[in-house]
Write an enzyme that holds these catalytic residues in place. Structure first.
Site, mmCIF file in Angstrom:
data_model
loop_
_atom_site.group_PDB
_atom_site.id
_atom_site.type_symbol
_atom_site.label_atom_id
_atom_site.label_comp_id
_atom_site.label_asym_id
_atom_site.label_seq_id
_atom_site.Cartn_x
_atom_site.Cartn_y
_atom_site.Cartn_z
ATOM 1 N N HIS A 19 44.709 21.627 100.982
ATOM 2 C CA HIS A 19 43.288 21.295 100.649
ATOM 3 C C HIS A 19 42.644 19.866 101.003
ATOM 4 C CE1 HIS A 19 39.966 21.862 97.508
ATOM 5 N NE2 HIS A 19 39.815 20.511 97.463
ATOM 6 N N GLU A 20 43.179 19.012 100.739
ATOM 7 C CA GLU A 20 42.667 17.686 101.285
ATOM 8 C C GLU A 20 42.747 17.498 102.809
ATOM 9 O OE1 GLU A 20 41.326 15.682 99.255
ATOM 10 O OE2 GLU A 20 42.021 16.736 97.207
ATOM 11 N N HIS A 23 39.197 18.603 103.867
ATOM 12 C CA HIS A 23 38.164 17.659 103.637
ATOM 13 C C HIS A 23 38.075 16.728 104.885
ATOM 14 C CE1 HIS A 23 36.774 19.525 100.061
ATOM 15 N NE2 HIS A 23 37.949 19.058 99.424
#
Length: 424
Positions: A19-20, A23
């Site tokens: 997920h990170e 980003h």
């Protein structure tokens, strides 16, 4: 218990990292400075720094974050009176600012800060070596670093590399990239899962008796590939409607109409009563029929992700349309308990759980709640409509409300999970 704990940390770590990383990757492509990429929360255990980004592993394996320059989680203010030591490079500009008592700078110049500008003009001034009669100002290098109180060294955040300096399109994509990566992970893991178990669970009314001994379904003569047409006179067309029909018939004699090789048969069964999360449900010992074709397994990541997404969105709609219960939600305690069940089912169970949890995280993060990615995307959309961003104070206030809501909700969900799994 040890196996469950290790599995929990690995599964949660993979999901958070993916997920990170979404980003992180799109922020870097947009020219946004990522000052820190952390897996875990709380005290720092380990860090490694490159020219632009510091990578950290922190104590609590319950999340992580990408700290972007100028982002809502980014704080870099050196208040007046802060004692620091400065390292001045060969270009007569400050290249390192140490605010930590845990480390020292060789040949560092001690200073008590009176004012700074580390965003626009890039300077720092204060009383050097305790001399309060003279304020000394130093220019700060654009790529200078600051050693924070816990010893973590990160780059300063000049205005040109901050999140808000990127284009609206780049910011929107950076916000969406985290959930997008979770969807991609779910597709990949569901595909691997299909090859591990040797087939793809279909969503029609075909069934397979389970392998756990002689089940009620096997005793009644149900065979692999049979299509259940109706349960006690109620027509069923897919696995969801079949499951609901059987679960409502606990300890009740039930007529099943099945189709096999084009012929219709009637079978009689009495579903056994089982307790599942405090509810009594009927079971006869069947699972979804599996398609063993290579094509089905190669496409399974997409088909299973889509089916599970529809199920999760349906559950969310049910909650917001007036049927909300804390039992419908699960926090870290519920996830840990589910990890225990998944671990007992071996690699297939863990893979299925990993894909399911990744998809959950992606969908939940897209909810239009301030502080979540969906809330940030909503603010991007408002900015696109207004053709200018909301004021910093308004955006901060909205985010704080969102954070407060999420903290309260998490506390309520966690307490409810503790009662559900350990007290009731």
């Amino acid at each position: 218990m040890i196996t469950t704990i290790i599995t929990f940390i690995i599964v949660f770590g993979i999901i958070v990292f993916i997920h990170e990383f979404g980003h992180f990757y799109f922020a870097k492509r947009a020219g946004i400075l990522v000052r820190e990429f952390s897996i875990g929360m709380g005290p720092k255990l380990f860090n490694y720094r490159t020219k632009d980004t510091t990578y950290t592993i922190r104590l609590l394996p319950l999340g992580g974050y990408v700290r972007m320059a100028g982002g809502e989680d980014d704080e870099d203010e050196l208040k007046p009176g802060t004692p620091v030591s400065l390292y001045v490079g060969t270009n007569d500009k400050v290249t390192r600012i140490n605010t930590s008592k845990k480390s020292t700078l060789f040949n560092g110049i001690p200073m008590e800060v009176t004012a700074t500008d580390l965003e626009n003009e890039l300077w720092i001034e204060g009383y050097e070596n305790g001399d309060e009669d003279t304020v000394k100002r130093y220019a700060v290098d654009h790529d200078a670093t600051v050693i924070e109180s816990d010893g973590t060294e990160v780059r300063i955040a000049p205005k040109d590399v901050q999140f808000q300096s990127a284009s609206l399109g780049h910011r929107l994509m950076t916000n969406f990239a985290g959930p997008m990566n979770n969807f991609i992970l779910a597709i990949i893991v569901y595909t691997i899962f299909s090859f591990v178990v040797g087939g793809v669970a279909t969503n029609d009314n075909r069934v397979t008796p389970t392998d756990s001994g002689v089940t009620i379904a096997q005793k009644a003569g149900l065979k692999t590939g049979d299509a259940v047409v109706s349960v006690n006179g109620k027509k069923v067309s897919d696995w969801a409607s079949l499951s609901v029909a059987i679960q409502s018939r606990a300890d009740k004699k039930t007529q099943f109409v099945v189709k096999r090789d084009g012929k219709t048969k009637k079978l009689s069964m009495t579903p056994k009563a089982n307790k599942v999360q405090g509810k009594t449900v009927g079971v006869v010992g069947i699972t979804q029929y599996r398609d063993h074709s290579l094509k089905a397994m190669l496409l399974s990541g997409f088909t299973q992700t889509w089916q599970m997404m529809l199920t999760l969105l349906g559950a969310l709609w049910s909650m917001v349309s007036g049927h909300f219960s804390l039992n419908d939600l699960g926090g870290p305690v519920a996830i840990f308990a589910t990890t225990s069940v998944a671990t007992s089912e071996g690699l297939a169970g863990v893979l299925n759980f990993l894909a399911f949890l990744s998809l959950n995280l992606g969908i939940v993060n897209l909810l239009p709640i301030p502080a979540l990615d969906g809330g940030k995307i909503l603010l991007n959309a408002i900015e696109a409509i207004r053709r200018k961003p909301l004021s910093e104070n308004v955006e901060t206030a909205i985010t704080l409300v969102g954070v407060a809501f999420l903290v309260i909700l998490m506390l309520l969900v966690t307490w409810n999970d503790i009662e559900r799994y350990f007290i009731r």
